[in-house]
Design a protein around this motif. Structure first.
Motif, PDB file in Angstrom:
ATOM      1  N   PHE A 163       7.242 -14.402 -15.340  1.00 47.79           N
ATOM      2  CA  PHE A 163       5.844 -14.820 -14.681  1.00 47.79           C
ATOM      3  C   PHE A 163       5.775 -16.453 -14.630  1.00 47.79           C
ATOM      4  O   PHE A 163       4.578 -16.758 -13.986  1.00 47.79           O
ATOM      5  CB  PHE A 163       4.580 -14.424 -15.793  1.00 47.79           C
ATOM      6  N   THR A 164       6.841 -16.930 -14.630  1.00 47.88           N
ATOM      7  CA  THR A 164       6.795 -18.521 -14.171  1.00 47.88           C
ATOM      8  C   THR A 164       6.938 -18.744 -12.821  1.00 47.88           C
ATOM      9  O   THR A 164       6.412 -19.576 -12.317  1.00 47.88           O
ATOM     10  CB  THR A 164       8.136 -19.161 -14.675  1.00 47.88           C
ATOM     11  N   CYS A 165       7.169 -17.455 -12.022  1.00 44.95           N
ATOM     12  CA  CYS A 165       7.264 -17.617 -10.468  1.00 44.95           C
ATOM     13  C   CYS A 165       5.593 -17.463  -9.903  1.00 44.95           C
ATOM     14  O   CYS A 165       5.414 -17.523  -8.754  1.00 44.95           O
ATOM     15  CB  CYS A 165       7.913 -16.641  -9.907  1.00 44.95           C
ATOM     16  N   GLY A 166       4.484 -17.066 -10.989  1.00 42.25           N
ATOM     17  CA  GLY A 166       3.174 -17.150 -10.379  1.00 42.25           C
ATOM     18  C   GLY A 166       2.746 -15.872 -10.226  1.00 42.25           C
ATOM     19  O   GLY A 166       1.509 -15.711 -10.081  1.00 42.25           O
ATOM     20  N   ALA A 167       3.543 -14.634 -10.635  1.00 42.28           N
ATOM     21  CA  ALA A 167       2.876 -13.543 -10.730  1.00 42.28           C
ATOM     22  C   ALA A 167       1.800 -13.077 -11.804  1.00 42.28           C
ATOM     23  O   ALA A 167       2.133 -13.817 -12.760  1.00 42.28           O
ATOM     24  CB  ALA A 167       4.095 -12.419 -10.585  1.00 42.28           C
ATOM     25  N   ALA A 168       0.635 -12.807 -11.754  1.00 46.95           N
ATOM     26  CA  ALA A 168      -0.321 -12.625 -12.535  1.00 46.95           C
ATOM     27  C   ALA A 168       0.088 -11.509 -13.496  1.00 46.95           C
ATOM     28  O   ALA A 168       0.658 -10.110 -13.182  1.00 46.95           O
ATOM     29  CB  ALA A 168      -1.685 -12.262 -11.998  1.00 46.95           C
ATOM     30  N   ASP A 169      -0.358 -11.508 -14.884  1.00 48.92           N
ATOM     31  CA  ASP A 169      -0.122 -10.491 -15.835  1.00 48.92           C
ATOM     32  C   ASP A 169      -1.415 -10.033 -16.061  1.00 48.92           C
ATOM     33  O   ASP A 169      -2.501 -10.438 -16.740  1.00 48.92           O
ATOM     34  CB  ASP A 169       0.458 -11.094 -17.212  1.00 48.92           C
ATOM     35  N   PHE A 170      -2.147  -8.905 -15.406  1.00 44.59           N
ATOM     36  CA  PHE A 170      -3.189  -8.177 -15.512  1.00 44.59           C
ATOM     37  C   PHE A 170      -3.435  -7.464 -16.524  1.00 44.59           C
ATOM     38  O   PHE A 170      -2.653  -6.689 -17.239  1.00 44.59           O
ATOM     39  CB  PHE A 170      -3.543  -7.493 -14.207  1.00 44.59           C
ATOM     40  N   PRO A 171      -4.735  -7.471 -17.257  1.00 42.89           N
ATOM     41  CA  PRO A 171      -5.171  -6.526 -18.163  1.00 42.89           C
ATOM     42  C   PRO A 171      -4.944  -5.060 -17.668  1.00 42.89           C
ATOM     43  O   PRO A 171      -5.012  -4.890 -16.544  1.00 42.89           O
ATOM     44  CB  PRO A 171      -6.581  -6.883 -18.653  1.00 42.89           C
ATOM     45  N   PRO A 172      -4.798  -4.130 -18.846  1.00 42.03           N
ATOM     46  CA  PRO A 172      -4.560  -2.541 -18.313  1.00 42.03           C
ATOM     47  C   PRO A 172      -5.779  -2.177 -17.317  1.00 42.03           C
ATOM     48  O   PRO A 172      -5.497  -1.392 -16.355  1.00 42.03           O
ATOM     49  CB  PRO A 172      -4.673  -2.138 -19.672  1.00 42.03           C
ATOM     50  N   ASP A 173      -6.815  -2.759 -17.697  1.00 42.99           N
ATOM     51  CA  ASP A 173      -8.240  -1.933 -16.969  1.00 42.99           C
ATOM     52  C   ASP A 173      -8.143  -2.853 -15.439  1.00 42.99           C
ATOM     53  O   ASP A 173      -8.420  -1.887 -14.454  1.00 42.99           O
ATOM     54  CB  ASP A 173      -9.575  -2.229 -17.678  1.00 42.99           C
ATOM     55  N   ILE A 174      -7.821  -3.939 -15.049  1.00 45.13           N
ATOM     56  CA  ILE A 174      -7.734  -4.425 -13.847  1.00 45.13           C
ATOM     57  C   ILE A 174      -6.328  -3.947 -13.251  1.00 45.13           C
ATOM     58  O   ILE A 174      -6.486  -3.524 -11.960  1.00 45.13           O
ATOM     59  CB  ILE A 174      -7.717  -6.071 -13.880  1.00 45.13           C
ATOM     60  N   GLN A 175      -5.256  -3.664 -13.803  1.00 51.47           N
ATOM     61  CA  GLN A 175      -4.109  -3.223 -13.201  1.00 51.47           C
ATOM     62  C   GLN A 175      -4.185  -1.712 -12.805  1.00 51.47           C
ATOM     63  O   GLN A 175      -3.878  -1.515 -12.015  1.00 51.47           O
ATOM     64  CB  GLN A 175      -2.891  -3.153 -14.366  1.00 51.47           C
ATOM     65  N   SER A 176      -5.127  -1.056 -13.437  1.00 48.48           N
ATOM     66  CA  SER A 176      -5.231   0.452 -13.222  1.00 48.48           C
ATOM     67  C   SER A 176      -6.082   0.402 -12.070  1.00 48.48           C
ATOM     68  O   SER A 176      -6.080   1.175 -11.175  1.00 48.48           O
ATOM     69  CB  SER A 176      -6.072   1.025 -14.370  1.00 48.48           C
ATOM     70  N   LYS A 177      -7.010  -0.490 -11.862  1.00 45.27           N
ATOM     71  CA  LYS A 177      -8.039  -0.390 -10.651  1.00 45.27           C
ATOM     72  C   LYS A 177      -6.986  -0.944  -9.347  1.00 45.27           C
ATOM     73  O   LYS A 177      -7.283  -0.514  -8.320  1.00 45.27           O
ATOM     74  CB  LYS A 177      -9.103  -1.718 -10.775  1.00 45.27           C
ATOM     75  N   LEU A 178      -6.113  -1.919  -9.502  1.00 42.71           N
ATOM     76  CA  LEU A 178      -5.292  -2.356  -8.466  1.00 42.71           C
ATOM     77  C   LEU A 178      -4.488  -1.054  -7.953  1.00 42.71           C
ATOM     78  O   LEU A 178      -4.261  -1.015  -6.596  1.00 42.71           O
ATOM     79  CB  LEU A 178      -4.274  -3.567  -8.728  1.00 42.71           C
ATOM     80  N   ASP A 179      -3.937  -0.339  -9.146  1.00 42.50           N
ATOM     81  CA  ASP A 179      -3.206   0.774  -8.854  1.00 42.50           C
ATOM     82  C   ASP A 179      -3.955   1.884  -7.845  1.00 42.50           C
ATOM     83  O   ASP A 179      -3.541   2.374  -6.908  1.00 42.50           O
ATOM     84  CB  ASP A 179      -2.673   1.441  -9.761  1.00 42.50           C
ATOM     85  N   GLU A 180      -5.225   2.106  -8.351  1.00 42.90           N
ATOM     86  CA  GLU A 180      -6.023   3.027  -7.463  1.00 42.90           C
ATOM     87  C   GLU A 180      -6.175   2.461  -6.249  1.00 42.90           C
ATOM     88  O   GLU A 180      -6.217   3.448  -5.369  1.00 42.90           O
ATOM     89  CB  GLU A 180      -7.263   3.072  -8.310  1.00 42.90           C
ATOM     90  N   MET A 181      -6.576   1.031  -6.010  1.00 43.80           N
ATOM     91  CA  MET A 181      -6.617   0.867  -4.522  1.00 43.80           C
ATOM     92  C   MET A 181      -5.202   0.705  -3.761  1.00 43.80           C
ATOM     93  O   MET A 181      -5.633   1.078  -2.643  1.00 43.80           O
ATOM     94  CB  MET A 181      -6.988  -0.917  -4.795  1.00 43.80           C
ATOM     95  N   GLN A 182      -4.316   0.544  -4.356  1.00 41.45           N
ATOM     96  CA  GLN A 182      -2.980   0.505  -3.663  1.00 41.45           C
ATOM     97  C   GLN A 182      -2.956   1.918  -3.209  1.00 41.45           C
ATOM     98  O   GLN A 182      -2.522   2.297  -2.011  1.00 41.45           O
ATOM     99  CB  GLN A 182      -1.828   0.175  -4.583  1.00 41.45           C
ATOM    100  N   GLU A 183      -3.320   3.029  -4.065  1.00 43.24           N
ATOM    101  CA  GLU A 183      -2.933   4.406  -3.804  1.00 43.24           C
ATOM    102  C   GLU A 183      -3.818   4.615  -2.697  1.00 43.24           C
ATOM    103  O   GLU A 183      -3.426   5.399  -1.752  1.00 43.24           O
ATOM    104  CB  GLU A 183      -3.282   5.274  -5.012  1.00 43.24           C
ATOM    105  N   GLY A 184      -5.024   4.406  -2.707  1.00 40.95           N
ATOM    106  CA  GLY A 184      -6.108   4.832  -1.703  1.00 40.95           C
ATOM    107  C   GLY A 184      -5.796   4.209  -0.338  1.00 40.95           C
ATOM    108  O   GLY A 184      -5.902   4.747   0.400  1.00 40.95           O
ATOM    109  N   PHE A 185      -5.469   3.049  -0.240  1.00 44.38           N
ATOM    110  CA  PHE A 185      -5.226   2.090   0.915  1.00 44.38           C
ATOM    111  C   PHE A 185      -3.804   3.000   1.600  1.00 44.38           C
ATOM    112  O   PHE A 185      -3.568   2.875   2.788  1.00 44.38           O
ATOM    113  CB  PHE A 185      -5.005   0.871   0.660  1.00 44.38           C
ATOM    114  N   LYS A 186      -3.008   3.252   0.601  1.00 44.57           N
ATOM    115  CA  LYS A 186      -1.580   3.857   1.136  1.00 44.57           C
ATOM    116  C   LYS A 186      -1.979   4.993   1.941  1.00 44.57           C
ATOM    117  O   LYS A 186      -1.226   5.580   2.808  1.00 44.57           O
ATOM    118  CB  LYS A 186      -0.703   3.947  -0.194  1.00 44.57           C
ATOM    119  N   MET A 187      -2.728   5.943   1.379  1.00 40.40           N
ATOM    120  CA  MET A 187      -3.249   7.229   1.808  1.00 40.40           C
ATOM    121  C   MET A 187      -3.793   6.830   3.440  1.00 40.40           C
ATOM    122  O   MET A 187      -3.640   7.695   4.152  1.00 40.40           O
ATOM    123  CB  MET A 187      -4.348   7.957   1.005  1.00 40.40           C
TER     124      MET A 187
END
Length: 299
Positions: free
Chosen positions: A257-281
């Motif tokens: 994570f020293t390269c700047g990538a964020a370490d998201f809590p599980p609830d936020i990560q699940s929302k990002l996964d959901e958005m990625q899946e929806g936009f991908k569809m």
């Protein structure tokens, strides 16, 4: 991404949908569960069903409720036009299909995945001859929201998930490494105690060896290859450095994570996964004909 079945350009400026919203007035025929997230026949059946229900309610003296639609990159809100109470809030990444009637210019519909039940619901409206404009506005908002999602780092969601898995594995290895260091230190202390000479005796201080006549590991000083007391060379691979801040292989602990990538809590990560899946569809937009039978007259 937006898959348009008809060739129309966007109608609004990006700022209007990103910083504000576009309002429309319409009559809300209702929503009903559908079996698929996309498909012309899917929405035709839903429109026919809801129109039939509305005809029955109209015969009983009930009027079709009026609503206000507020469309922006944050979703499609359905509100009471007087109280402004939000009746439904459809996020864009959950909307998969949008269509308008090309015959009477009034009816339009979209399919949205419910945030609580995860069922696909088809919403149907009567929009007073601006169905196509509303459909295009929803499509434009979806397109802008998808681009904003990518620009904000959404395209790296999968990479972040992989990095998160690597970080977890690294933590496990570091814990295992620390336990091994502790065990080695305890073994070394036991060996040192076993080699203490009796009181009053005189002995020459020799470098201590373990039960195999080898120089024991040290967690502080790097081991240097030396010949054992029996004259045999030490086994290969015995030179091990276990200094502070390094692992069993002498490497600095890796922090992904020293390269700047964020370490998201599980609830936020699940929302990002959901958005990625929806936009991908993606969002499919179609112009079709809903007036298929005598029941599909004026509501």
């Amino acid at each position: 991404m937006v898959n348009k079945m008809f060739n129309k350009s966007w109608m609004h400026t990006p700022e209007a949908l990103a910083k504000h919203y576009i309002p429309y007035n319409a009559k809300f025929l209702g929503n009903t569960e559908v079996e698929a997230p996309k498909g012309t026949e899917v929405v035709k059946d839903a429109v026919r069903k809801l129109k039939f229900q509305r005809h029955i309610k109209k015969s009983e003296g009930q009027k079709i409720p009026k609503v206000e639609l507020q469309i922006s990159i944050y979703g499609v809100k359905i509100l009471d036009p007087k109280t402004k109470d939000v009746q439904h809030n459809c996020q864009l990444h959950r909307i998969s299909f949008c269509a308008d009637d090309k015959t009477d210019k009034r009816i339009f519909t979209f399919i949205c995945k419910d945030s609580e039940s995860n069922k696909h619901l088809c919403y149907v409206f009567d929009s007073e001859k601006c169905a196509e404009e509303i459909t295009l506005t929803i499509g434009q908002a979806f397109d802008l929201a998808y681009k904003k999602f990518l620009e904000s780092g959404g395209k790296d969601v999968e990479t972040r998930k992989q990095i998160g898995g690597l970080q977890k594995r690294i933590q496990e290895l570091e814990t295992e490494n620390a336990e091994l260091k502790k065990q080695l230190q305890e073994l070394e202390e036991q060996l040192m105690i076993a080699h203490v000479p009796p009181a009053g005796s005189v002995s020459v201080k020799l470098q201590s060896t373990d039960v195999f006549d080898m120089v024991p590991f040290s967690t502080v000083t790097p081991l240097v290859p030396s010949r054992a007391s029996n004259g045999c060379p030490p086994p290969p691979g015995l030179t091990v450095v276990l200094s502070a801040g390094k692992d069993l292989f002498g490497a600095e602990p890796f922090d992904p994570f020293t390269c700047g990538a964020a370490d998201f809590p599980p609830d936020i990560q699940s929302k990002l996964d959901e958005m990625q899946e929806g936009f991908k569809m993606g969002l499919t937009m179609e112009g079709t004909v809903f007036s298929l039978d005598p029941l599909d007259g004026r509501c």
